[in-house]
Each structure stands twice: as C-alpha cells, then as structure tokens.
Design a protein around this motif. Structure first.
Motif, mmCIF file in Angstrom:
data_model
loop_
_atom_site.group_PDB
_atom_site.id
_atom_site.type_symbol
_atom_site.label_atom_id
_atom_site.label_comp_id
_atom_site.label_asym_id
_atom_site.label_seq_id
_atom_site.Cartn_x
_atom_site.Cartn_y
_atom_site.Cartn_z
ATOM 1 N N LEU A 84 0.829 -1.207 0.000
ATOM 2 C CA LEU A 84 0.000 0.000 0.000
ATOM 3 C C LEU A 84 0.864 1.260 0.000
ATOM 4 C CD1 LEU A 84 -2.762 -1.112 2.522
ATOM 5 C CD2 LEU A 84 -3.083 -0.627 0.083
ATOM 6 N N GLU A 85 1.968 1.218 0.734
ATOM 7 C CA GLU A 85 2.873 2.375 0.754
ATOM 8 C C GLU A 85 3.520 2.578 -0.617
ATOM 9 O OE1 GLU A 85 5.413 1.249 3.935
ATOM 10 O OE2 GLU A 85 4.038 1.935 5.510
ATOM 11 N N LYS A 86 3.934 1.487 -1.233
ATOM 12 C CA LYS A 86 4.533 1.574 -2.563
ATOM 13 C C LYS A 86 3.509 2.040 -3.591
ATOM 14 C CE LYS A 86 7.559 -1.478 -4.071
ATOM 15 N NZ LYS A 86 8.184 -2.716 -4.623
ATOM 16 N N LEU A 87 2.257 1.621 -3.418
ATOM 17 C CA LEU A 87 1.188 2.013 -4.320
ATOM 18 C C LEU A 87 1.075 3.532 -4.407
ATOM 19 C CD1 LEU A 87 -1.431 1.441 -5.980
ATOM 20 C CD2 LEU A 87 -2.642 1.326 -3.807
ATOM 21 N N THR A 88 1.125 4.201 -3.270
ATOM 22 C CA THR A 88 1.009 5.658 -3.257
ATOM 23 C C THR A 88 2.151 6.302 -4.025
ATOM 24 O OG1 THR A 88 -0.102 5.608 -1.112
ATOM 25 C CG2 THR A 88 0.900 7.689 -1.781
ATOM 26 N N GLN A 89 3.356 5.892 -3.732
ATOM 27 C CA GLN A 89 4.522 6.504 -4.377
ATOM 28 C C GLN A 89 4.505 6.310 -5.889
ATOM 29 O OE1 GLN A 89 8.190 4.514 -3.675
ATOM 30 N NE2 GLN A 89 9.448 6.189 -4.424
ATOM 31 N N TYR A 90 4.322 5.066 -6.321
ATOM 32 C CA TYR A 90 4.417 4.794 -7.752
ATOM 33 C C TYR A 90 3.228 5.343 -8.525
ATOM 34 C CZ TYR A 90 8.655 2.023 -7.629
ATOM 35 O OH TYR A 90 9.962 1.642 -7.522
#
Length: 260
Positions: free
Chosen positions: A179-185
């Motif tokens: 979920l954290e990576k989802l926001t960034q990418y």
C-alpha cells in the motif's frame, strides 16, 4: 600489465533495514559495493556499513534518476551493476556477472526477475521485459526519468546482452508495504503520464487497470501463484488505475519529487 576489469555494484536505499542484509550479502563479491541512502530513519546506513559497503547519504530526494546519478558519481569500477535493496543475486547469477565483466564485453547487460511476493516465489510467473542493469562505466553518462528511469549512453549504440540467470526480486513483502509503494508509484506515474499527454480519469484508469490485471494474472500466469499471485497482480493493476485517477483529480499538485 593490464589489470582485470573491476565491477561496482550500486544500491539505492531508504529504510531498508529489514532487507538490506540479504541484498548486500549477495553482492559481497563485487570489487566495489556502493550504497546511496535517501535519508533512512532506521538502521539501514549502519547495517550497510557493517556489511562492507561504502555509504553516501543524499537525503534531498529529487527522483530515482537523480539518486542513480549519485551512485554513478561515486562508482569507480570498469563496469557498474545496479541492484535494488529488495533484490538478491543468486550464486549462478554471480558467476554469470563475473564472466561478463571479465570478458571485457562492450555491451549492456539486461536481466529478468524471478518474483517473490508475500512470502512465496512465483515460479510460473512470466517476467516483464528485461531491464538494463549492467553497463560499461565509461559509456554510462546519466539517468533520466522520475520512475522507471532510463540510461543515457555516450557514443555509438551498444548491443544488449541478455543474462540467462534471473535476479530474485522480493517485490512485495506485506500488504502494508504494498500500500505504501502504491502511493509513491501511482503519484510518480501520474506525473509522467501528464507530461506525455496521456488520458487521465476514472474511465482511462479502469481500462488501464483491468487490461494490466488480465495480462499479468492470465497471460503472464500469475494465477498459478495462488493468493500471492493474485495480490501481486492486483496491486500492480491498482497502481495503474490510480495513476490515471491522480492525473485527473490531483493535476495541480503532481510532482516528480515524491519521497520514497
């Protein structure tokens, strides 16, 4: 007397204390091991130094390309291999890399991933297109692009050489990290799509996300990975959907300077 070519392995980090040991131990055979840290608040820097890496901190995050250019500036080997903190070089790949370097080949080495997601290796998943990772240092000028950055080479075009052995990619360790990576990418991808003039919005996002999920889950055999395979494909599809949505609804605040 001519000296044998030297290999630099270069790694970007930020708050990778849980993964950095596995990564750097797999790269310990390099003649030079470099880490550029983006301002970790955990023990990443101390662990990397304890494992023998030269660590340089560049906390002023301006995108992946800028950070890779920092790595490039600190590298002194004849060849440079870029490794991410969530990746691992297997013994077979180590042998292949060393052979490529010692051959003195004037080529760019391209590699495929073998994905490990949610604690399970997706053995049947068909990797995406090979990525460029091994470069003759004197031909690599810089990287450009905020996400999925690309190399800019000097001189005549170099041939691409496909390395046979895959790189282990621990893509998603947990739902929270995903979920954290989802926001960034998603936000970086939205900025990139906006610059390219691609369509945004919910409709475009639905088409993009669904097509990506079908391609990964069905045609790339993600369904053979069970629940882990489903989650892996679904998170990537969600990222594609939110790229288009953010491009439309967050257009005034899109930027390449999205922190890791």
């Amino acid at each position: 007397m001519a000296y044998p070519p030297r290999l630099t392995i270069a790694v970007l980090t930020k708050n990778e204390a849980q993964r950095i040991e596995r990564c750097l131990r797999s790269a310990a055979f390099a003649d030079e091991l470099i880490v550029v840290d983006s301002g970790s608040s955990d023990d990443t820097v101390a662990l990397a130094r304890a494992l023998g890496a030269q660590v340089f901190v560049h906390a002023d995050w301006q995108g992946f390309a800028v950070q890779r250019n920092h790595l490039l500036a600190h590298a002194h080997g004849d060849y440079i291999f870029f490794l991410d903190a969530d990746e691992e070089i297997t013994p077979a790949l180590q042998q292949e890399l060393c052979a490529a370097v010692q051959s003195g080949a004037r080529a760019v080495g391209c590699i495929r991933w073998r994905v490990v997601a949610f604690g399970r290796e997706l053995r049947h998943f068909r990797s995406q297109a090979p990525v460029e990772r091994l470069f003759p240092r004197d031909r690599l000028q810089r990287f450009e692009g905020a996400v999925h950055e690309h190399a800019v080479l000097a001189g005549e075009p170099l041939p691409r050489h496909a390395l046979r052995t895959p790189l282990l990619h621990y893509s998603r360790d947990s739902v929270r990290a995903s979920l954290e990576k989802l926001t960034q990418y998603a936000m970086l991808g939205a900025a990139k799509r906006a610059r390219a003039g691609k369509p945004g919005g919910i409709g475009a996002g639905m088409v993009y996300g669904v097509s990506v999920f079908i391609r990964l889950y069905v045609f790339k055999l993600g369904f053979l990975g069970g629940g882990a395979g489903f989650l892996f494909c679904y998170f990537i599809a969600l990222e594609c959907f939110f790229r288009c949505v953010a491009q439309r609804y967050d257009s005034a605040s899109l930027t390449d300077a999205v922190g890791r």
